[in-house]
Design a protein around this motif. Structure first.
Motif, PDB file in Angstrom:
ATOM      1  N   MET A  68      44.354  40.114  43.375  1.00  0.00           N
ATOM      2  CA  MET A  68      44.448  41.212  42.429  1.00  0.00           C
ATOM      3  C   MET A  68      43.071  41.628  41.884  1.00  0.00           C
ATOM      4  O   MET A  68      42.854  42.800  41.660  1.00  0.00           O
ATOM      5  CB  MET A  68      45.351  40.830  41.250  1.00  0.00           C
ATOM      6  N   HIS A  69      42.193  40.656  41.696  1.00  0.00           N
ATOM      7  CA  HIS A  69      40.861  40.954  41.179  1.00  0.00           C
ATOM      8  C   HIS A  69      40.123  41.897  42.132  1.00  0.00           C
ATOM      9  O   HIS A  69      39.439  42.827  41.700  1.00  0.00           O
ATOM     10  CB  HIS A  69      40.084  39.655  40.969  1.00  0.00           C
ATOM     11  N   HIS A  70      40.279  41.662  43.446  1.00  0.00           N
ATOM     12  CA  HIS A  70      39.642  42.502  44.455  1.00  0.00           C
ATOM     13  C   HIS A  70      40.155  43.943  44.358  1.00  0.00           C
ATOM     14  O   HIS A  70      39.376  44.894  44.443  1.00  0.00           O
ATOM     15  CB  HIS A  70      39.909  41.921  45.848  1.00  0.00           C
ATOM     16  N   LEU A  71      41.447  44.112  44.164  1.00  0.00           N
ATOM     17  CA  LEU A  71      42.038  45.449  44.052  1.00  0.00           C
ATOM     18  C   LEU A  71      41.542  46.163  42.782  1.00  0.00           C
ATOM     19  O   LEU A  71      41.208  47.344  42.817  1.00  0.00           O
ATOM     20  CB  LEU A  71      43.564  45.367  44.052  1.00  0.00           C
ATOM     21  N   ALA A  72      41.471  45.429  41.671  1.00  0.00           N
ATOM     22  CA  ALA A  72      40.988  46.020  40.423  1.00  0.00           C
ATOM     23  C   ALA A  72      39.526  46.449  40.559  1.00  0.00           C
ATOM     24  O   ALA A  72      39.134  47.511  40.066  1.00  0.00           O
ATOM     25  CB  ALA A  72      41.145  45.030  39.272  1.00  0.00           C
ATOM     26  N   ARG A  73      38.723  45.645  41.259  1.00  0.00           N
ATOM     27  CA  ARG A  73      37.320  46.020  41.467  1.00  0.00           C
ATOM     28  C   ARG A  73      37.227  47.275  42.333  1.00  0.00           C
ATOM     29  O   ARG A  73      36.421  48.163  42.076  1.00  0.00           O
ATOM     30  CB  ARG A  73      36.546  44.876  42.124  1.00  0.00           C
ATOM     31  N   PHE A  74      38.066  47.362  43.359  1.00  0.00           N
ATOM     32  CA  PHE A  74      38.091  48.554  44.212  1.00  0.00           C
ATOM     33  C   PHE A  74      38.432  49.794  43.386  1.00  0.00           C
ATOM     34  O   PHE A  74      37.791  50.838  43.521  1.00  0.00           O
ATOM     35  CB  PHE A  74      39.103  48.364  45.345  1.00  0.00           C
ATOM     36  N   GLY A  98      36.365  54.134  34.692  1.00  0.00           N
ATOM     37  CA  GLY A  98      37.089  53.676  33.517  1.00  0.00           C
ATOM     38  C   GLY A  98      38.479  54.239  33.290  1.00  0.00           C
ATOM     39  O   GLY A  98      39.488  53.648  33.683  1.00  0.00           O
ATOM     40  N   ARG A  99      38.575  55.374  32.652  1.00  0.00           N
ATOM     41  CA  ARG A  99      39.882  55.930  32.263  1.00  0.00           C
ATOM     42  C   ARG A  99      40.790  56.262  33.448  1.00  0.00           C
ATOM     43  O   ARG A  99      41.961  55.888  33.441  1.00  0.00           O
ATOM     44  CB  ARG A  99      39.695  57.141  31.370  1.00  0.00           C
ATOM     45  N   ARG A 121      40.293  49.971  30.598  1.00  0.00           N
ATOM     46  CA  ARG A 121      39.079  50.741  30.896  1.00  0.00           C
ATOM     47  C   ARG A 121      37.823  49.865  30.846  1.00  0.00           C
ATOM     48  O   ARG A 121      37.036  49.828  31.781  1.00  0.00           O
ATOM     49  CB  ARG A 121      38.967  51.894  29.901  1.00  0.00           C
ATOM     50  N   THR A 122      37.645  49.131  29.779  1.00  0.00           N
ATOM     51  CA  THR A 122      36.429  48.322  29.619  1.00  0.00           C
ATOM     52  C   THR A 122      36.404  47.139  30.583  1.00  0.00           C
ATOM     53  O   THR A 122      35.339  46.773  31.076  1.00  0.00           O
ATOM     54  CB  THR A 122      36.289  47.823  28.170  1.00  0.00           C
ATOM     55  N   SER A 123      37.549  46.551  30.873  1.00  0.00           N
ATOM     56  CA  SER A 123      37.555  45.421  31.817  1.00  0.00           C
ATOM     57  C   SER A 123      37.237  45.903  33.228  1.00  0.00           C
ATOM     58  O   SER A 123      36.601  45.186  34.003  1.00  0.00           O
ATOM     59  CB  SER A 123      38.883  44.670  31.779  1.00  0.00           C
ATOM     60  N   LEU A 124      37.664  47.120  33.588  1.00  0.00           N
ATOM     61  CA  LEU A 124      37.320  47.660  34.902  1.00  0.00           C
ATOM     62  C   LEU A 124      35.825  47.910  35.009  1.00  0.00           C
ATOM     63  O   LEU A 124      35.201  47.603  36.032  1.00  0.00           O
ATOM     64  CB  LEU A 124      38.083  48.964  35.164  1.00  0.00           C
ATOM     65  N   ILE A 125      35.235  48.446  33.970  1.00  0.00           N
ATOM     66  CA  ILE A 125      33.798  48.735  33.981  1.00  0.00           C
ATOM     67  C   ILE A 125      32.992  47.441  34.065  1.00  0.00           C
ATOM     68  O   ILE A 125      31.964  47.376  34.745  1.00  0.00           O
ATOM     69  CB  ILE A 125      33.402  49.587  32.757  1.00  0.00           C
ATOM     70  N   ARG A 126      33.482  46.365  33.427  1.00  0.00           N
ATOM     71  CA  ARG A 126      32.783  45.076  33.502  1.00  0.00           C
ATOM     72  C   ARG A 126      32.780  44.503  34.915  1.00  0.00           C
ATOM     73  O   ARG A 126      31.935  43.684  35.252  1.00  0.00           O
ATOM     74  CB  ARG A 126      33.407  44.072  32.535  1.00  0.00           C
ATOM     75  N   LEU A 127      33.728  44.916  35.750  1.00  0.00           N
ATOM     76  CA  LEU A 127      33.778  44.439  37.137  1.00  0.00           C
ATOM     77  C   LEU A 127      32.659  45.031  37.995  1.00  0.00           C
ATOM     78  O   LEU A 127      32.362  44.520  39.071  1.00  0.00           O
ATOM     79  CB  LEU A 127      35.128  44.786  37.777  1.00  0.00           C
ATOM     80  N   LEU A 128      32.056  46.111  37.509  1.00  0.00           N
ATOM     81  CA  LEU A 128      30.994  46.775  38.259  1.00  0.00           C
ATOM     82  C   LEU A 128      29.655  46.117  37.965  1.00  0.00           C
ATOM     83  O   LEU A 128      29.396  45.667  36.858  1.00  0.00           O
ATOM     84  CB  LEU A 128      30.924  48.255  37.884  1.00  0.00           C
ATOM     85  N   SER A 129      28.802  46.085  38.968  1.00  0.00           N
ATOM     86  CA  SER A 129      27.441  45.586  38.763  1.00  0.00           C
ATOM     87  C   SER A 129      26.485  46.525  39.484  1.00  0.00           C
ATOM     88  O   SER A 129      26.803  47.065  40.543  1.00  0.00           O
ATOM     89  CB  SER A 129      27.295  44.161  39.290  1.00  0.00           C
ATOM     90  N   ALA A 130      25.345  46.702  38.893  1.00  0.00           N
ATOM     91  CA  ALA A 130      24.342  47.587  39.494  1.00  0.00           C
ATOM     92  C   ALA A 130      23.745  46.896  40.710  1.00  0.00           C
ATOM     93  O   ALA A 130      23.454  45.701  40.681  1.00  0.00           O
ATOM     94  CB  ALA A 130      23.250  47.897  38.481  1.00  0.00           C
ATOM     95  N   PRO A 131      23.568  47.626  41.802  1.00  0.00           N
ATOM     96  CA  PRO A 131      22.944  47.016  42.986  1.00  0.00           C
ATOM     97  C   PRO A 131      21.469  46.726  42.720  1.00  0.00           C
ATOM     98  O   PRO A 131      20.838  47.360  41.887  1.00  0.00           O
ATOM     99  CB  PRO A 131      23.103  48.085  44.068  1.00  0.00           C
TER     100      PRO A 131
END
Length: 157
Positions: A1-7, A14-15, A30-40
């Motif tokens: 599920m974590h992989h799907l949420a990151r996708f 976010g929204r 919204r905020t938990s999805l944004i936390r899954l992102l990391s800058a390359p």
């Protein structure tokens, strides 16, 4: 599920991502999805052909600069503003650009000329030559000269 949420976070942000997660019965605020992102990680060397353009984070209020690897066709880095000092500092910290494509913004012109004048750590200029630069879609390089026999026969068939 974590992989799907990151996708979902990568594709929608976010929204909109939160709305899709709700429909798919996934946990994803919204905020938990944004936390899954990391800058390359940005490589230390600039691409050989670098594109420079400004864009609006928020139209009329906040602008940034996007740097693109023209040959690779991918964004390379994002600068927080469109000031010439910021671009100059980036060019000095990331040597290797031989050709820089830009629009007619004078701030970018100033930064590119200063960086080319100073050169990178190896002593090579940042922008290899003024005739390599394309400005606002217009080729600024001198027109190639044709051999004399080709020029004289251009009108005849």
């Amino acid at each position: 599920m974590h992989h799907l949420a990151r996708f979902v976070a990568v594709e929608l942000g976010g929204r909109p991502g939160e709305r899709l997660c709700r429909r798919l019965a996934l946990s994803g605020r919204r905020t938990s999805l944004i936390r899954l992102l990391s800058a390359p990680v940005v490589p230390a060397r600039a691409p050989r052909v670098l594109g420079v353009d400004d864009f609006a984070f928020r139209r009329g209020h906040t602008y940034g600069t996007v740097l693109v690897d023209v040959e690779g066709g991918k964004p390379f880095d994002v600068l927080p503003d469109r000031r010439s000092e910021t671009l100059l500092a980036w060019l000095e910290a990331h040597p290797g650009a031989e050709v820089i494509c830009r629009d007619r913004a004078t701030g970018y012109t100033r930064a590119i000329k200063q960086a080319a004048h100073r050169g990178d750590r190896s002593g090579r200029p940042v922008a290899s030559a003024a005739e390599s630069v394309r400005c606002g879609g217009e080729d600024m390089s001198p027109a190639p000269r044709l051999p004399a026999e080709t020029r004289s026969g251009a009108g005849s068939t």
